[in-house]
Design a protein around this motif. Structure first.
Motif: not given
Length: 209
Positions: A28-52
């Motif tokens: 939610e935070v990543c998509f709000a800050e960077k939009g859909f195209s500017g956000t990657s699953l890799r950065e979401i996984a890293r921020a969530a503390g799991i592997r992609e």
């Protein structure tokens, strides 16, 4: 919806449910800050503390995760508008903007999701957020009509509807401006209360006696 700890059959969320909720919070935070195209699953996984690859245990992919974020964030807004437009209504039109403010205070990034949709490429996310906005704006238009606004040209109705949403969402994307003028954060409870009082005065003046 959170489980009621007082309910007799309530049980703590399982590990998988907690992980899914954490992913949604981060996304939610990543998509709000960077939009859909500017956000990657890799950065979401890293921020969530799991592997992609672990994301795929909970979501089909980036599009599925984005849809889940929107469903969780925007469905409560739809339900509020439904309550205001019901016959008879269970939420008065004058109460609607403060109630929306309370929802946004729980998930401030939702306001930025609106901004991303209005400024971004609607094709980049397969139009998912635009479809949500179409639904919300249709309800907002009906609320504007019910409040006696925008009864003339379609442009008047569109402006009244956009103004209603901007009154609620614009506050939560204005932290930088707020910080230049006053201490604290726009999400501080006392400041949210000030915003709600202002909205009530504005809506009261608009709807009239």
């Amino acid at each position: 919806m959170a489980l009621d700890p007082q309910a007799p059959d309530a049980s703590p969320p399982r590990k998988g449910e907690r992980t899914r909720a954490r992913i949604l919070d981060v996304a939610e935070v990543c998509f709000a800050e960077k939009g859909f195209s500017g956000t990657s699953l890799r950065e979401i996984a890293r921020a969530a503390g799991i592997r992609e690859p672990g994301l795929y245990n909970h979501f089909s992919g980036k599009q599925g995760l984005y849809t889940a974020v929107l469903d969780r964030a925007l469905q409560p807004l739809v339900e509020l508008l439904d309550r205001a437009l019901a016959t008879p209504p269970t939420l008065g039109l004058a109460e609607l903007p403060p109630a929306v403010t309370d929802l946004l205070a729980e998930h401030p990034p939702v306001a930025a999701l609106f901004q991303q949709a209005l400024q971004g490429d609607p094709l980049s996310d397969d139009g998912v957020l635009d479809r949500w906005l179409d639904r919300l704006f249709a309800q907002g238009t009906a609320a504007a009509r019910a409040g006696g606004q925008g009864t003339g040209e379609r442009a008047d109705l569109a402006i009244a509807t956009i103004a209603m949403f901007n009154l609620c969402t614009g506050y939560f994307v204005s932290q930088r401006a707020f910080a230049r003028m006053a201490p604290g954060n726009v999400t501080d409870p006392e400041n949210v209360a000030r915003q709600k009082r202002l909205l009530q005065r504005m809506v009261g003046a608009t709807l009239g006696p």
